[in-house]
Design a protein around this motif. Structure first.
Motif, PDB file in Angstrom:
ATOM      1  N   ASP A   1      55.024  24.436  44.492  1.00 52.81           N
ATOM      2  CA  ASP A   1      55.834  25.177  45.463  1.00 52.81           C
ATOM      3  C   ASP A   1      54.974  26.077  46.346  1.00 52.81           C
ATOM      4  OD1 ASP A   1      58.623  25.099  45.933  1.00 52.81           O
ATOM      5  OD2 ASP A   1      58.758  27.231  45.410  1.00 52.81           O
ATOM      6  N   SER A   2      53.699  26.236  45.951  1.00 49.18           N
ATOM      7  CA  SER A   2      52.815  27.145  46.690  1.00 49.18           C
ATOM      8  C   SER A   2      51.369  26.664  46.543  1.00 49.18           C
ATOM      9  CB  SER A   2      52.929  28.565  46.129  1.00 49.18           C
ATOM     10  OG  SER A   2      52.469  28.598  44.780  1.00 49.18           O
ATOM     11  N   ASP A   3      50.503  27.216  47.372  1.00 48.69           N
ATOM     12  CA  ASP A   3      49.077  26.851  47.290  1.00 48.69           C
ATOM     13  C   ASP A   3      48.487  27.226  45.941  1.00 48.69           C
ATOM     14  OD1 ASP A   3      49.089  25.811  49.823  1.00 48.69           O
ATOM     15  OD2 ASP A   3      48.287  27.610  50.785  1.00 48.69           O
ATOM     16  N   SER A   4      48.855  28.402  45.409  1.00 51.52           N
ATOM     17  CA  SER A   4      48.267  28.847  44.141  1.00 51.52           C
ATOM     18  C   SER A   4      48.747  27.979  42.979  1.00 51.52           C
ATOM     19  CB  SER A   4      48.587  30.320  43.871  1.00 51.52           C
ATOM     20  OG  SER A   4      49.984  30.532  43.806  1.00 51.52           O
ATOM     21  N   GLU A   5      50.006  27.515  43.047  1.00 53.14           N
ATOM     22  CA  GLU A   5      50.509  26.615  41.998  1.00 53.14           C
ATOM     23  C   GLU A   5      49.775  25.274  42.073  1.00 53.14           C
ATOM     24  OE1 GLU A   5      54.707  24.740  40.285  1.00 53.14           O
ATOM     25  OE2 GLU A   5      54.709  25.870  42.170  1.00 53.14           O
ATOM     26  N   ARG A   6      49.556  24.818  43.288  1.00 53.83           N
ATOM     27  CA  ARG A   6      48.834  23.541  43.497  1.00 53.83           C
ATOM     28  C   ARG A   6      47.398  23.652  42.974  1.00 53.83           C
ATOM     29  NH1 ARG A   6      50.040  23.438  48.326  1.00 53.83           N
ATOM     30  NH2 ARG A   6      52.008  22.327  48.030  1.00 53.83           N
ATOM     31  N   GLU A   7      46.754  24.782  43.241  1.00 52.39           N
ATOM     32  CA  GLU A   7      45.374  24.980  42.770  1.00 52.39           C
ATOM     33  C   GLU A   7      45.311  24.992  41.247  1.00 52.39           C
ATOM     34  OE1 GLU A   7      42.512  24.994  44.535  1.00 52.39           O
ATOM     35  OE2 GLU A   7      43.827  24.434  46.192  1.00 52.39           O
ATOM     36  N   LEU A   8      46.319  25.578  40.619  1.00 46.40           N
ATOM     37  CA  LEU A   8      46.375  25.579  39.146  1.00 46.40           C
ATOM     38  C   LEU A   8      46.523  24.148  38.623  1.00 46.40           C
ATOM     39  CD1 LEU A   8      46.550  26.947  36.388  1.00 46.40           C
ATOM     40  CD2 LEU A   8      48.987  27.392  36.813  1.00 46.40           C
TER      41      LEU A   8
ATOM     42  N   ASP B   1      37.171  28.635  35.745  1.00 48.26           N
ATOM     43  CA  ASP B   1      37.873  28.191  36.953  1.00 48.26           C
ATOM     44  C   ASP B   1      39.375  28.109  36.707  1.00 48.26           C
ATOM     45  OD1 ASP B   1      35.444  27.980  38.247  1.00 48.26           O
ATOM     46  OD2 ASP B   1      35.274  25.793  37.963  1.00 48.26           O
ATOM     47  N   LEU B   2      39.759  27.592  35.542  1.00 48.39           N
ATOM     48  CA  LEU B   2      41.175  27.473  35.203  1.00 48.39           C
ATOM     49  C   LEU B   2      41.824  28.852  35.056  1.00 48.39           C
ATOM     50  CD1 LEU B   2      43.615  25.759  34.455  1.00 48.39           C
ATOM     51  CD2 LEU B   2      42.737  25.603  32.110  1.00 48.39           C
ATOM     52  N   SER B   3      41.104  29.784  34.422  1.00 49.24           N
ATOM     53  CA  SER B   3      41.630  31.150  34.265  1.00 49.24           C
ATOM     54  C   SER B   3      41.819  31.824  35.619  1.00 49.24           C
ATOM     55  CB  SER B   3      40.680  31.979  33.392  1.00 49.24           C
ATOM     56  OG  SER B   3      40.628  31.465  32.088  1.00 49.24           O
ATOM     57  N   ASN B   4      40.867  31.621  36.519  1.00 48.41           N
ATOM     58  CA  ASN B   4      41.002  32.189  37.868  1.00 48.41           C
ATOM     59  C   ASN B   4      42.189  31.578  38.605  1.00 48.41           C
ATOM     60  OD1 ASN B   4      38.845  33.964  37.727  1.00 48.41           O
ATOM     61  ND2 ASN B   4      37.371  32.505  38.562  1.00 48.41           N
ATOM     62  N   ALA B   5      42.364  30.262  38.456  1.00 51.97           N
ATOM     63  CA  ALA B   5      43.488  29.585  39.110  1.00 51.97           C
ATOM     64  C   ALA B   5      44.813  30.107  38.553  1.00 51.97           C
ATOM     65  CB  ALA B   5      43.385  28.076  38.917  1.00 51.97           C
ATOM     66  N   PHE B   6      44.874  30.304  37.236  1.00 52.32           N
ATOM     67  CA  PHE B   6      46.100  30.851  36.650  1.00 52.32           C
ATOM     68  C   PHE B   6      46.363  32.266  37.162  1.00 52.32           C
ATOM     69  CE2 PHE B   6      47.985  33.777  33.639  1.00 52.32           C
ATOM     70  CZ  PHE B   6      49.265  33.244  33.573  1.00 52.32           C
ATOM     71  N   SER B   7      45.321  33.091  37.230  1.00 52.30           N
ATOM     72  CA  SER B   7      45.492  34.486  37.671  1.00 52.30           C
ATOM     73  C   SER B   7      46.054  34.546  39.089  1.00 52.30           C
ATOM     74  CB  SER B   7      44.160  35.237  37.601  1.00 52.30           C
ATOM     75  OG  SER B   7      43.753  35.366  36.262  1.00 52.30           O
ATOM     76  N   ARG B   8      45.562  33.666  39.967  1.00 50.42           N
ATOM     77  CA  ARG B   8      46.088  33.648  41.346  1.00 50.42           C
ATOM     78  C   ARG B   8      47.568  33.232  41.348  1.00 50.42           C
ATOM     79  NH1 ARG B   8      40.705  31.900  42.399  1.00 50.42           N
ATOM     80  NH2 ARG B   8      41.257  29.707  42.086  1.00 50.42           N
ATOM     81  N   PHE B   9      47.894  32.230  40.546  1.00 46.93           N
ATOM     82  CA  PHE B   9      49.279  31.771  40.443  1.00 46.93           C
ATOM     83  C   PHE B   9      50.173  32.883  39.896  1.00 46.93           C
ATOM     84  CE2 PHE B   9      52.471  29.867  37.507  1.00 46.93           C
ATOM     85  CZ  PHE B   9      53.318  29.325  38.456  1.00 46.93           C
ATOM     86  N   TYR B  10      49.699  33.563  38.871  1.00 50.09           N
ATOM     87  CA  TYR B  10      50.463  34.643  38.242  1.00 50.09           C
ATOM     88  C   TYR B  10      50.763  35.771  39.234  1.00 50.09           C
ATOM     89  CZ  TYR B  10      51.179  38.796  35.310  1.00 50.09           C
ATOM     90  OH  TYR B  10      51.658  39.955  34.760  1.00 50.09           O
TER      91      TYR B  10
END
Length: 589
Positions: free
Chosen positions: A501-508, A537-546
Motif C-alpha cells: 500500500d506504500s513505498d515502505s511496505e513494498r521495501e519491506l 537491511d531487513l530491520s531498517n526496512a521494518f523500521s521505516r514501515f513501522y
C-alpha cells in the motif's frame, strides 16, 4: 520453492529465446540503482556484439514479449539497452504468502547432503578461555548452523589441546608443590582418587606459573619435558593426573562455551589421535612418501607452480618426537575412519594459513585422505582494540573471555536500567541476551578474514548496525503483536499478505524475498556476515514501515490483517536468522 531471482530469470530468459536470442542473455540481477528499478537485465548489451544489432533494439524486442506479463508492474528499455524491472505488487505478495506457508520459508534443503566436520574450538586444557578463543568459537558455530539449515550433516569438534608440554609443566609443578600425592608414588598399586587434587582456579594459576618458571630454569623445563614423555608413554600416576586435568578443565570450558551459546557435537582431543600415529608413520615410510632430512622425517609438499617457499611437512623430529603436524594429520586419519566426511573445515587464525597449506597438501599427496574430500582453511582476522593492536586488558594482559562477557553484560544492564524501571533479575536476564548479541554480532557482522576493532560503546548501542538494534527490532514487533492481541483480537495465522500500500511496505516485502538467496550465498561462501547484513537491511526496512504505518489504529480490517501477517513473517525470519548466528531475543527490552 524457487528463489524469486530464479523465477525472474526463467521468464526473461524465455523472452530472449522467443525473440530469437540465446536465453543466457536474459539473466536478471538486483538493480544497482534502487531509485530507478528493483531488478535489471543487461543482456541486450552483451547480445548486441554477437547479433550485430543495437542493444536498445534487442531490449525492445524482448519487452514486446514481456510487457503483458502479470509479473511486472513496469518494465522499460533504457538507453543504451538496459531493461529495468519493477515487480507487480500482487506478484510480490503471492511470493511472500508462498514463503509464509513453506517449510524454512521456501529454502529447499540440498538434494546432495554432505557430511561436514567443522573444527572450531582448539583451546588448550588447564587454561582459561581468553578473547583469542572468541572468533573461532562463534564463527564456527554460525557456519555449522547455516550448513545444517541448508540440509547438510554437520559435526562440530572442539579438538582440545591436551597432549603437549603444558601437561608436563603442570605435573612437574604439582610434584614440586605436593610431592606426597599418591600419583608420584611409583610403588602405588591401588585405585587413584576420584576427586582431583586441585580446583579449576588452582589449575589456571599453576600452568602460567610453571610456564614462566621453565623459561628461566632450563633444568625445570627438562624435567617437564621428561614428565610429558612419561605421560605419553602411559605412566599410571601421570595418566590419572591427566584425566583429572581433563575433567576439571572440560567442565569449566563447557560452562564458558554455554555462555556463548556455542555447542560441540564432539569433545575430541589431541590425544585421541595418538593411537593412529604409529601406523600412519609406518605407512608414510612404506610408500616412500617420507624421507629423512637432517635426522627428521619429512614429506615434501612443494609444487612446481608455487611462487613462494613451501617448506616440507615434518612428521617426526630428529629425536623421534611428534609435532602438531603429526597430530593434525593423524586427526584427519581418525576423522576419515570414524566419519568418512565429504569435507573438513578448520576455523582458525588466518596467520596459520601456511601451516594448514602444508597439512592439506601432505594429507592429499600421501593419500591419507581421498582427493574428493574438501579440506578448507577458514582463516579469521584478529580482534583489535581501538589502538589497532590485538585486544588487551587495561594493564596490557590478555583478557579472559568470561571477563569480556561480564563487562559487556554490565554495560547493557546499565543502559536497560537507565531507560525504565524494571525488576533487577529480569533486567539481568535481558542484559545477558543483549550483551551476547553485542559481542557476537559485533564480530560476525565483519567479514571473517578481516581484522576488526572491538568497540564496547558502539557494539552495545541500540542504534546502527549492532546486535542490540537487531534484537530491539524483534522486540518491537513482539510488542506490536501483543498490543494487537490485547486491543483488537486473536491473530489469524491464515491471513494472506496483500499487495503493498506504500513505498515502505513494498521495501519491506522486497527485503523479505531476498532471504532464500541470502541463505544460499551465506552457506556457499561460509559467510555469517551475509546473514548480519541481511537482517540489518531487513530491520531498517521494518523500521521505516513501522514509522509510516498506523497498524493498531487502522480502520480497514482487511488491510490491518495483511500488515499483521506481514510483520509476523518478518519476526519469524529475523528469529530464524539470529538463531543462525547463535543469538536469542528477549521478550522485551
Amino acid at each position: 520453492m524457487k528463489k524469486i531471482i530464479e523465477l525472474l530469470n526463467l521468464e526473461v530468459m524465455e523472452a530472449f529465446e522467443k525473440a530469437g536470442y540465446e536465453k543466457e542473455y536474459g539473466a536478471v540481477t538486483l538493480s544497482n540503482r534502487s531509485d530507478l528499478c528493483q531488478y535489471q537485465c543487461n543482456g541486450a548489451l552483451a547480445a548486441a556484439k554477437k547479433y550485430k544489432k543495437a542493444p536498445i533494439m534487442i531490449a525492445n524486442e524482448v519487452l514486446s514479449i514481456l510487457e503483458k506479463s502479470s509479473t511486472f508492474k513496469e518494465i522499460k528499455a533504457i538507453m543504451p539497452g538496459f531493461i529495468n524491472i519493477i515487480l507487480q505488487d500482487s506478484f510480490l505478495a503471492d511470493y511472500l504468502n508462498g514463503m509464509k506457508n513453506a517449510e524454512q520459508f521456501g529454502v529447499e534443503k540440498t538434494k546432495q547432503p554432505l557430511k561436514i566436520v567443522i573444527d572450531y574450538g582448539g583451546p588448550n586444557v588447564a587454561k582459561p578461555l581468553h578473547v583469542g578463543h572468541l572468533r573461532s568459537a562463534i564463527i564456527g558455530e554460525s557456519i555449522k548452523r547455516i550448513a545444517k539449515f541448508a540440509g547438510h550433516e554437520v559435526i562440530g569438534d572442539v579438538h582440545l589441546g591436551d597432549w603437549g608440554l603444558q601437561m608436563g609443566l603442570i605435573i612437574t609443578e604439582l610434584k614440586k608443590r605436593t610431592p606426597d600425592l599418591v600419583y608420584f608414588d611409583d610403588t602405588f598399586t591401588g585405585e587413584y582418587p576420584e576427586e582431583p587434587p586441585f580446583t579449576i582456579s588452582e589449575l589456571e594459576e599453576i600452568y602460567p606459573f610453571a610456564n614462566a618458571y621453565s623459561k628461566e630454569h632450563p633444568e625445570y623445563r627438562e624435567e617437564a619435558m621428561n614428565a610429558t614423555f612419561l605421560l605419553q608413554s602411559g605412566k599410571p600416576g601421570y595418566m590419572a593426573l591427566w584425566n583429572h586435568i581433563l575433567n576439571v578443565s572440560i567442565s569449566d570450558l563447557k560452562k564458558n562455551y554455554e555462555k556463548l551459546n556455542v555447542e560441540f557435537d564432539l569433545w575430541k582431543k589431541e590425544s585421541d589421535a595418538q593411537p593412529y600415529i604409529p601406523d600412519m608413520v609406518q605407512y608414510l615410510k612404506d610408500h616412500n612418501y617420507a624421507r629423512i632430512s637432517e635426522g627428521a622425517l619429512v614429506v615434501d609438499v612443494k609444487e612446481e607452480t608455487d611462487t613462494k617457499e613451501i617448506p616440507p611437512c615434518m612428521i617426526l623430529k630428529s629425536d623421534g618426537a611428534t609435532l602438531y603436524n603429526t597430530t593434525d594429520l593423524a586427526t584427519i586419519v581418525e576423522r576419515k575412519k570414524l566419519f568418512a566426511p565429504d569435507a573438513i573445515l578448520y576455523v582458525v587464525d588466518k596467520r596459520q594459513e601456511l601451516y594448514f597449506e602444508q597439512i592439506f597438501r601432505c594429507a592429499k599427496k600421501t593419500k591419507l585422505i581421498d582427493e574428493t574430500v574438501n579440506l578448507t582453511f577458514l582463516g579469521f582476522g584478529t580482534m583489535n582494540g581501538k589502538d589497532g593492536k590485538p585486544f588487551k586488558t587495561r594493564d596490557g594482559g590478555v583478557m579472559r573471555l568470561e571477563k569480556l562477557i561480564q563487562e559487556i553484560t554490565d554495560a547493557v544492564y546499565e543502559k536497560v536500567m537507565s531507560n525504565r524501571e524494571m525488576d533487577q533479575q529480569e533486567a539481568r536476564e535481558i542484559a545477558g541476551k543483549v550483551g551476547l548479541a553485542a559481542i557476537k554480532y559485533g564480530d560476525l557482522s565483519n567479514q571473517a578474514s578481516k581484522d576488526y576493532i572491538f568497540d564496547l560503546e558502539r557494539f552495545t548501542s541500540f542504534e546502527g548496525n549492532t546486535g542490540p538494534y537487531i534484537l530491539y527490532t524483534i522486540v518491537r514487533i513482539k510488542s506490536i503483536l501483543n498490543k494487537y492481541q490485547t486491543e483488537v483480537g486473536k491473530i489469524n495465522q491464515d491471513t494472506q499478505i496483500l499487495g503493498a500500500d506504500s513505498d515502505s511496505e513494498r521495501e519491506l516485502m522486497l527485503a523479505l524475498v531476498k532471504f532464500n538467496e541470502m541463505i544460499e550465498n551465506a552457506y556457499s561462501e561460509n559467510a555469517p556476515h551475509k546473514v548480519c547484513q541481511y537482517i540489518y537491511d531487513l530491520s531498517n526496512a521494518f523500521s521505516r514501515f513501522y514509522h509510516d504505518t498506523k497498524i493498531i489504529t487502522e480502520n480497514n480490517k482487511v488491510k490491518q490483517n495483511s500488515w499483521i501477517s506481514l510483520i509476523c513473517l518478518t519476526e519469524d525470519i529475523l528469529n530464524t536468522c539470529i538463531d543462525l548466528l547463535g543469538l536469542e531475543a528477549p521478550e522485551r527490552m
